[in-house]
Every structure is written in C-alpha cells, then in structure tokens.
Design an enzyme around this catalytic site. Structure first.
Site, PDB file in Angstrom:
ATOM      1  N   ASP A   1      -0.042  -3.816   6.083  1.00  0.00           N
ATOM      2  CA  ASP A   1      -0.638  -3.280   7.316  1.00  0.00           C
ATOM      3  C   ASP A   1      -2.093  -3.721   7.465  1.00  0.00           C
ATOM      4  O   ASP A   1      -2.888  -3.045   8.113  1.00  0.00           O
ATOM      5  CB  ASP A   1      -0.591  -1.739   7.315  1.00  0.00           C
ATOM      6  CG  ASP A   1       0.800  -1.205   7.608  1.00  0.00           C
ATOM      7  OD1 ASP A   1       1.727  -2.009   7.782  1.00  0.00           O
ATOM      8  OD2 ASP A   1       0.942   0.031   7.663  1.00  0.00           O
TER       9      ASP A   1
ATOM     10  N   ASP B   1       5.768   4.941   4.879  1.00  0.00           N
ATOM     11  CA  ASP B   1       6.670   4.033   5.604  1.00  0.00           C
ATOM     12  C   ASP B   1       6.804   2.684   4.880  1.00  0.00           C
ATOM     13  O   ASP B   1       7.580   1.827   5.299  1.00  0.00           O
ATOM     14  CB  ASP B   1       6.224   3.850   7.065  1.00  0.00           C
ATOM     15  CG  ASP B   1       4.828   3.270   7.221  1.00  0.00           C
ATOM     16  OD1 ASP B   1       3.895   3.760   6.542  1.00  0.00           O
ATOM     17  OD2 ASP B   1       4.665   2.327   8.016  1.00  0.00           O
ATOM     18  N   HIS B   2       6.059   2.510   3.766  1.00  0.00           N
ATOM     19  CA  HIS B   2       6.183   1.296   2.950  1.00  0.00           C
ATOM     20  C   HIS B   2       6.740   1.597   1.556  1.00  0.00           C
ATOM     21  O   HIS B   2       7.035   0.681   0.799  1.00  0.00           O
ATOM     22  CB  HIS B   2       4.822   0.597   2.829  1.00  0.00           C
ATOM     23  CG  HIS B   2       4.264   0.216   4.162  1.00  0.00           C
ATOM     24  ND1 HIS B   2       4.206  -1.089   4.599  1.00  0.00           N
ATOM     25  CD2 HIS B   2       3.795   0.973   5.191  1.00  0.00           C
ATOM     26  CE1 HIS B   2       3.718  -1.109   5.834  1.00  0.00           C
ATOM     27  NE2 HIS B   2       3.453   0.133   6.210  1.00  0.00           N
TER      28      HIS B   2
ATOM     29  N   HIS C   1      -7.537  -0.784   5.365  1.00  0.00           N
ATOM     30  CA  HIS C   1      -6.488   0.144   5.836  1.00  0.00           C
ATOM     31  C   HIS C   1      -6.336   1.269   4.810  1.00  0.00           C
ATOM     32  O   HIS C   1      -6.350   2.446   5.141  1.00  0.00           O
ATOM     33  CB  HIS C   1      -5.195  -0.655   6.006  1.00  0.00           C
ATOM     34  CG  HIS C   1      -4.029   0.125   6.524  1.00  0.00           C
ATOM     35  ND1 HIS C   1      -3.956   0.592   7.822  1.00  0.00           N
ATOM     36  CD2 HIS C   1      -2.872   0.520   5.924  1.00  0.00           C
ATOM     37  CE1 HIS C   1      -2.788   1.237   7.993  1.00  0.00           C
ATOM     38  NE2 HIS C   1      -2.121   1.202   6.855  1.00  0.00           N
TER      39      HIS C   1
ATOM     40  N   HIS D   1       1.327   4.013   1.834  1.00  0.00           N
ATOM     41  CA  HIS D   1       1.848   4.833   2.939  1.00  0.00           C
ATOM     42  C   HIS D   1       3.375   4.961   2.869  1.00  0.00           C
ATOM     43  O   HIS D   1       4.073   4.014   2.513  1.00  0.00           O
ATOM     44  CB  HIS D   1       1.407   4.267   4.292  1.00  0.00           C
ATOM     45  CG  HIS D   1      -0.059   4.484   4.560  1.00  0.00           C
ATOM     46  ND1 HIS D   1      -0.805   3.698   5.393  1.00  0.00           N
ATOM     47  CD2 HIS D   1      -0.900   5.424   4.066  1.00  0.00           C
ATOM     48  CE1 HIS D   1      -2.055   4.132   5.421  1.00  0.00           C
ATOM     49  NE2 HIS D   1      -2.140   5.168   4.615  1.00  0.00           N
TER      50      HIS D   1
ATOM     51  N   HIS E   1       0.845  -1.199   0.000  1.00  0.00           N
ATOM     52  CA  HIS E   1       0.000   0.000   0.000  1.00  0.00           C
ATOM     53  C   HIS E   1       0.874   1.242   0.000  1.00  0.00           C
ATOM     54  O   HIS E   1       2.079   1.177   0.169  1.00  0.00           O
ATOM     55  CB  HIS E   1      -0.999  -0.015   1.161  1.00  0.00           C
ATOM     56  CG  HIS E   1      -0.380   0.125   2.526  1.00  0.00           C
ATOM     57  ND1 HIS E   1       0.437  -0.833   3.068  1.00  0.00           N
ATOM     58  CD2 HIS E   1      -0.463   1.123   3.442  1.00  0.00           C
ATOM     59  CE1 HIS E   1       0.825  -0.436   4.275  1.00  0.00           C
ATOM     60  NE2 HIS E   1       0.303   0.754   4.527  1.00  0.00           N
TER      61      HIS E   1
ATOM     62  N   HIS F   1       4.943  -4.448  10.166  1.00  0.00           N
ATOM     63  CA  HIS F   1       5.437  -3.821  11.402  1.00  0.00           C
ATOM     64  C   HIS F   1       5.627  -4.863  12.496  1.00  0.00           C
ATOM     65  O   HIS F   1       4.934  -5.886  12.521  1.00  0.00           O
ATOM     66  CB  HIS F   1       4.428  -2.791  11.944  1.00  0.00           C
ATOM     67  CG  HIS F   1       4.271  -1.573  11.088  1.00  0.00           C
ATOM     68  ND1 HIS F   1       4.974  -0.413  11.306  1.00  0.00           N
ATOM     69  CD2 HIS F   1       3.485  -1.345  10.010  1.00  0.00           C
ATOM     70  CE1 HIS F   1       4.622   0.500  10.400  1.00  0.00           C
ATOM     71  NE2 HIS F   1       3.713  -0.047   9.596  1.00  0.00           N
TER      72      HIS F   1
HETATM   73 FE    FE Z   1       2.806   0.998   7.958  1.00  0.00          FE
HETATM   74 ZN    ZN Z   2       0.090   1.734   6.419  1.00  0.00          ZN
END
Ligand code: FE
Ligand code: ZN
Length: 240
Positions: free
Chosen positions: A131, A59-60, A114, A57, A55, A169
């Site tokens: 996530d 942080d990915h 999400h 976001h 996805h 995570h």
């Molecule tokens: Fe994340």
């Molecule tokens: Zn995420």
C-alpha cells in the site's frame, strides 16, 4: 513455467501468487483472506512455500493464520516493526533472500510512511509494493511522515524502467481520475486514463504497470523531492 497470478480478495484487495509450475510451488503476497487462496491451491494442486507480507493491516494479513495452520511449514516474511503473527523471518532494509522455488532473489526495501515497517519485495523485474506505491497513486500516510513517504516512493521510483509494479489494491482508475485533475495537460496521463477505463469496464485488472509509466503518470512520483508539493497532493487526494 513461472507465473504471477492475481486473486481478488475482500473489496478491492489483490493477493499475488508467484507460481513455479514445474515444481508446483507458490509464494503468496499479502493474503488478506485464506479461502480464495486455499481454493486456488487445491484446484491446481500447488504447495505454498512462503508468505511475503508488506505490512500489518488486516486486509493484507487476515488469511495468514489459517494458511499457516493448513501448511505448518510455510515461511512468513515481514518487518519486525509490523507485529505480524506467525512470522518466521523478520526482514530488514537491503536484505536479500532466496526462495528455493523462485530463480531471482528477493531484495527487501524498507519504505515507511503508510506504516512504519512497510516493506516492498523486489525480485527483478517484479516489485510487490503493498500500500505504498499504487498504480498511478500512493497509499495514505498513516504512521510515518510525509517526508518518509516521499523518500520511500522515490526509492521505488529509482528502480529500472521495466520494473513491474504489483500493488495491494485496484485503485488505478480512481487514481488516474485524480491524476487528470492534477496535471490536465499531461498527455501520458490522459492516454493511460482512457486505457484503464477500457480495461476496467471489460472487467480486467489495471495492475501491474511498469515503473517507466509510473514515472510519467503517477503524480506522487512527480513531486521532484518537494515535500510541500507531496503533502499538498496527498491532502488533496485524501479528500478527493
Ligand atoms: Fe490495504
Ligand atoms: Zn494498508
């Protein structure tokens, strides 16, 4: 010869590398940053072939641009709804694709909730769940509805017992601390919590787990298609 390795990134993100040692080739899942991945590739003389994005976001995805600039041939897979830059292959639900360096084909499972274009990649017995499904927990419902998120989780829960769950995570210990409150009488949860506390206190990851254990101990997989129950748990966990 085939190996999955973990690169911790940012605060508590996990970047996964699937390595074919014989070919010295790699696929990368959710590179939230480039530097630790580039360092590993250099140190082990490995060539990245593909990036699988669950996805959008940051942080990915934060490392994608730099990785692609270093390796312009990289294939980048993501769902069209996610608006990820540098994508070369837009994936959709049920699509099956092959990477030349990996023997098992990858099946795309679209799991909105999400985010609306969140996908999981399943290459038997590996599941990269981003996530959406965490070890002993699930992600927050940011863009979709509780109904969508629960349906997505139940699709993943229908995979075979021995499915290895590789999530985005390391939230496992906190998730189990929550699970103990939800089901204080559940001996499987109590046992897993203790095992995970031990793993984490010796600095080891608590990911991956397998789907059999998730079904026994993940409260979000134990809602039995009851959306009200799922919503209640998710709201409780948001405040936990
Ligand atoms: Fe994340
Ligand atoms: Zn995420």
């Amino acid at each position: 010869m085939l190996e999955i390795i973990l690169i911790p990134a940012l605060k508590d993100n996990y970047i996964w590398l699937g390595i074919n040692r014989e070919l010295a080739e790699v696929f990368i899942v959710d590179p939230g940053e480039a530097a630790p991945v580039l360092a590993y590739l250099r140190e082990h003389s490995l060539k990245p072939i593909a990036i699988l994005v669950t996805h959008k976001h940051w942080d990915h995805t934060g490392g994608i641009e730099e990785l692609v600039s270093r390796y312009p041939d990289l294939q980048v897979y993501a769902h069209a709804l996610e608006n990820v830059s540098s994508v070369t292959h837009h994936v959709k639900d049920g699509e099956v694709f092959k990477l030349s360096m990996w023997p098992e084909p990858f099946t795309v499972i679209h799991i909105p909730g999400h985010t609306l274009g969140h996908v999981a990649y399943y290459a038997k017995p590996l599941l990269f769940s981003g996530d959406t499904l965490f070890c002993a927990g699930c992600g927050r419902v940011f863009e979709g509805t509780a109904e969508q998120m629960l349906a997505s989780l139940e699709r993943l829960a229908a995979l075979p017992d021995d499915t290895q769950v590789y999530c985005g995570h390391e939230y496992t210990q906190n998730n189990l601390r929550f699970a103990v409150q939800v089901e204080p009488e559940n001996a499987d949860i109590a046992k897993r919590y203790e095992a995970v506390v031990n793993l984490r206190s010796s600095g080891k990851p608590a990911v991956p787990s397998d789907m059999r254990l998730e079904r026994l101990t993940n409260p979000f997989l134990r809602c039995k298609q009851n959306v009200a129950k799922f919503r209640e748990l998710r709201e409780w966990k948001d405040r936990f």
